[in-house]
Design a protein around this motif. Structure first.
Motif, mmCIF file in Angstrom:
data_model
loop_
_atom_site.group_PDB
_atom_site.id
_atom_site.type_symbol
_atom_site.label_atom_id
_atom_site.label_comp_id
_atom_site.label_asym_id
_atom_site.label_seq_id
_atom_site.Cartn_x
_atom_site.Cartn_y
_atom_site.Cartn_z
ATOM 1 N N ILE A 41 0.857 -1.191 0.000
ATOM 2 C CA ILE A 41 0.000 0.000 0.000
ATOM 3 C C ILE A 41 0.891 1.239 0.000
ATOM 4 C CG2 ILE A 41 -1.656 1.375 1.309
ATOM 5 C CD1 ILE A 41 -2.994 -1.027 0.276
ATOM 6 N N ALA A 42 0.725 2.103 -1.005
ATOM 7 C CA ALA A 42 1.419 3.394 -1.034
ATOM 8 C C ALA A 42 0.421 4.459 -0.595
ATOM 9 C CB ALA A 42 1.941 3.692 -2.435
ATOM 10 N N TRP A 43 0.666 5.039 0.570
ATOM 11 C CA TRP A 43 -0.281 5.992 1.166
ATOM 12 C C TRP A 43 0.307 7.398 1.150
ATOM 13 C CZ3 TRP A 43 0.081 9.221 5.457
ATOM 14 C CH2 TRP A 43 -1.112 9.801 5.887
ATOM 15 N N PHE A 44 -0.504 8.374 0.702
ATOM 16 C CA PHE A 44 -0.055 9.759 0.591
ATOM 17 C C PHE A 44 -1.027 10.679 1.325
ATOM 18 C CE2 PHE A 44 1.700 7.605 -3.051
ATOM 19 C CZ PHE A 44 2.941 8.180 -3.253
ATOM 20 N N ARG A 45 -0.463 11.608 2.104
ATOM 21 C CA ARG A 45 -1.257 12.718 2.630
ATOM 22 C C ARG A 45 -0.913 13.943 1.786
ATOM 23 N NH1 ARG A 45 -3.485 12.998 7.487
ATOM 24 N NH2 ARG A 45 -1.832 11.859 8.574
ATOM 25 N N LEU A 46 -1.933 14.480 1.114
ATOM 26 C CA LEU A 46 -1.742 15.611 0.214
ATOM 27 C C LEU A 46 -2.368 16.869 0.797
ATOM 28 C CD1 LEU A 46 -2.706 13.855 -3.154
ATOM 29 C CD2 LEU A 46 -0.422 14.079 -2.143
ATOM 30 N N GLU A 47 -1.791 17.990 0.445
ATOM 31 C CA GLU A 47 -2.341 19.286 0.835
ATOM 32 C C GLU A 47 -2.549 20.132 -0.414
ATOM 33 O OE1 GLU A 47 -1.095 22.657 4.022
ATOM 34 O OE2 GLU A 47 0.318 22.367 2.363
ATOM 35 N N ARG A 48 -3.772 20.589 -0.590
ATOM 36 C CA ARG A 48 -4.010 21.527 -1.685
ATOM 37 C C ARG A 48 -3.299 22.827 -1.366
ATOM 38 N NH1 ARG A 48 -7.806 20.381 -5.440
ATOM 39 N NH2 ARG A 48 -8.960 18.445 -5.119
ATOM 40 N N SER A 49 -2.537 23.349 -2.328
ATOM 41 C CA SER A 49 -1.693 24.510 -2.037
ATOM 42 C C SER A 49 -1.419 25.297 -3.308
ATOM 43 C CB SER A 49 -0.364 24.029 -1.424
ATOM 44 O OG SER A 49 0.536 25.098 -1.267
ATOM 45 N N GLU A 50 -1.250 26.596 -3.122
ATOM 46 C CA GLU A 50 -0.819 27.469 -4.219
ATOM 47 C C GLU A 50 0.636 27.879 -4.051
ATOM 48 O OE1 GLU A 50 -3.466 30.761 -4.459
ATOM 49 O OE2 GLU A 50 -5.250 29.545 -4.874
ATOM 50 N N ALA A 51 1.336 27.243 -3.114
ATOM 51 C CA ALA A 51 2.746 27.564 -2.876
ATOM 52 C C ALA A 51 3.601 27.199 -4.080
ATOM 53 C CB ALA A 51 3.243 26.817 -1.636
ATOM 54 N N ASP A 52 4.758 27.824 -4.176
ATOM 55 C CA ASP A 52 5.644 27.603 -5.318
ATOM 56 C C ASP A 52 6.094 26.154 -5.442
ATOM 57 O OD1 ASP A 52 5.453 30.267 -5.951
ATOM 58 O OD2 ASP A 52 7.335 30.842 -4.969
ATOM 59 N N ASP A 53 6.196 25.457 -4.301
ATOM 60 C CA ASP A 53 6.666 24.081 -4.359
ATOM 61 C C ASP A 53 5.532 23.080 -4.567
ATOM 62 O OD1 ASP A 53 5.544 24.467 -1.878
ATOM 63 O OD2 ASP A 53 7.051 23.298 -0.789
ATOM 64 N N ALA A 54 4.298 23.564 -4.726
ATOM 65 C CA ALA A 54 3.174 22.671 -5.028
ATOM 66 C C ALA A 54 3.240 22.275 -6.502
ATOM 67 C CB ALA A 54 1.855 23.351 -4.716
ATOM 68 N N ARG A 72 -3.586 21.819 -7.309
ATOM 69 C CA ARG A 72 -2.156 21.773 -7.030
ATOM 70 C C ARG A 72 -1.951 21.200 -5.621
ATOM 71 N NH1 ARG A 72 0.967 24.632 -10.301
ATOM 72 N NH2 ARG A 72 2.521 24.980 -8.677
ATOM 73 N N PHE A 73 -0.931 20.358 -5.473
ATOM 74 C CA PHE A 73 -0.756 19.637 -4.219
ATOM 75 C C PHE A 73 0.698 19.650 -3.761
ATOM 76 C CE2 PHE A 73 -4.351 17.649 -6.382
ATOM 77 C CZ PHE A 73 -5.297 17.569 -5.383
ATOM 78 N N ARG A 74 0.838 19.567 -2.446
ATOM 79 C CA ARG A 74 2.111 19.245 -1.812
ATOM 80 C C ARG A 74 1.950 17.906 -1.108
ATOM 81 N NH1 ARG A 74 2.912 22.869 2.463
ATOM 82 N NH2 ARG A 74 5.111 22.287 2.545
ATOM 83 N N ILE A 75 2.983 17.077 -1.128
ATOM 84 C CA ILE A 75 2.961 15.804 -0.410
ATOM 85 C C ILE A 75 3.476 16.057 1.003
ATOM 86 C CG2 ILE A 75 3.851 13.444 -0.325
ATOM 87 C CD1 ILE A 75 4.180 13.552 -3.354
ATOM 88 N N LEU A 76 2.574 15.955 1.980
ATOM 89 C CA LEU A 76 2.948 16.192 3.369
ATOM 90 C C LEU A 76 3.497 14.938 4.040
ATOM 91 C CD1 LEU A 76 -0.030 18.393 4.646
ATOM 92 C CD2 LEU A 76 2.159 19.131 3.660
ATOM 93 N N ASP A 77 3.007 13.791 3.626
ATOM 94 C CA ASP A 77 3.428 12.535 4.245
ATOM 95 C C ASP A 77 3.278 11.423 3.212
ATOM 96 O OD1 ASP A 77 4.299 10.705 6.085
ATOM 97 O OD2 ASP A 77 2.497 10.750 7.338
#
Length: 337
Positions: free
Chosen positions: A217-230, A271-276
């Protein structure tokens, strides 16, 4: 580059430098292919939308129902100081799919080069092959977008190792596993929730490893973001297409999910950032229901579908270390070599 595509690109490029069209006058450029002595034209309208004009007899009645959200077919007469000709006007209504439209027009022209005796037959033949790309489809849900993003993250990592790795992406085809090689399966789960690590399991067999193989199982916590690194979903799709050695095959898989290039502007803000990120081997210690554990004893007659939630919020089961994940991906690809 295909010579026809090069001529199309050059013709539209020439038209953009000419004075703007009006509501009744188009900028047009003749191509080298002809239909019964009249040249096929490309054109731009007053909104700079692309058109392909195919000469047809004035008595021709065009088939109805071929329009889509990005495509329109109309019968249209054009005239200048010396000529009057009726055309089948195939227009691209969405500048975001100009490249796709150019490919479609390329195929129409190639059909006409082979046989120009029935221009509408050639036109319909190509449109029928492309129609699915221009059909209206419902937007993918917010949850579905996050799930697709996570799957594409995994796919990109596999494509870096092997440009044919999209062949292992089985989730869009309706199988119970998102990625499958000979004996190794990867199931991708994603959440945008900020708390817990709960995954929803669909079906009694989703956490069943392949016969004689393994499941992770590959599990991802994503955050919707407008940051440059998203990273935008559309940008990630572009990266995947650039890596794959069969772009049409990847586009077909994306279309199975509901993502089509002609309406990708729907997802410009996704747009997303991978938090975990955690990768869990589904072994004897992993909490799950399975066919073998139930052994048919807990299922009432005619009960065929079971959905349930697994909570991975604690320390156990333990995820794989980063090095083991890289080794897993390497081994996954080597099985397909």
């Amino acid at each position: 580059m295909n010579p026809t595509r090069e001529n199309l690109s050059a013709a539209w490029s020439v038209l953009t430098s000419r004075p703007p069209s009006t509501s009744t006058a188009y900028r047009t450029q003749a191509l080298s292919v002809e239909v019964k002595g009249s040249a096929v034209l490309v054109g731009l309208d007053s909104q700079d939308r692309r058109h392909l004009f195919i000469p047809i007899p004035g008595s021709t009645r065009l088939r109805q129902g071929l329009d889509g959200p990005g495509l329109m077919l109309r019968k249209r007469p054009l005239e200048d100081d010396t000529t009057y000709q009726t055309y089948a006007d195939l227009a691209c209504l969405n500048p975001g799919i100009d490249d796709l439209f150019e490919e479609l027009c390329d195929e129409v022209i190639e059909e006409l080069r082979e046989d120009a005796s029935s221009p509408t037959k050639a036109l319909y033949s190509v449109i029928n092959r492309w129609r699915a790309l221009f059909q209206t489809s419902p937007a993918i849900s917010a949850e579905g977008v996050a799930g697709l993003f996570a799957e594409l993250v995994v796919l990109e990592r596999l494509l870096v190792r092997d440009p044919s790795a999209h062949r292992t992406w089985t989730g869009p085809t309706g199988t119970s596993k998102d990625f499958l090689s000979r004996t190794t399966a990867i199931e991708v789960k994603a959440t945008t929730r900020t708390d817990g690590r709960r995954i929803r399991i669909h079906g009694i067999d989703q956490l069943e490893p392949p016969a004689g193989g393994t499941l992770t199982i590959a599990w991802f916590r994503l955050e919707r973001s407008e940051a440059d690194d998203a990273l935008g979903l559309n940008d990630l799709v572009g990266q995947v297409l650039a890596l794959a050695d069969d772009e049409p095959a990847v586009l077909d898989l994306l279309a199975e999910i509901g993502y089509r290039r002609y309406d990708q502007s729907r997802y410009d803000d996704d747009r997303f950032r991978i938090l975990d990120e955690r990768w869990y081997p589904v072994d004897v210690d992993f909490p799950r229901l399975s066919v073998s554990s139930l052994d048919g004893e807990w299922l009432p007659p005619r009960v065929t579908d079971i959905d349930y939630t697994v909570d991975l919020s604690g320390d156990l089961p333990a995820p794989s270390p980063a090095g083991a994940v890289e080794e897993l991906l390497d081994d996954f690809i080597s099985e397909e070599a």
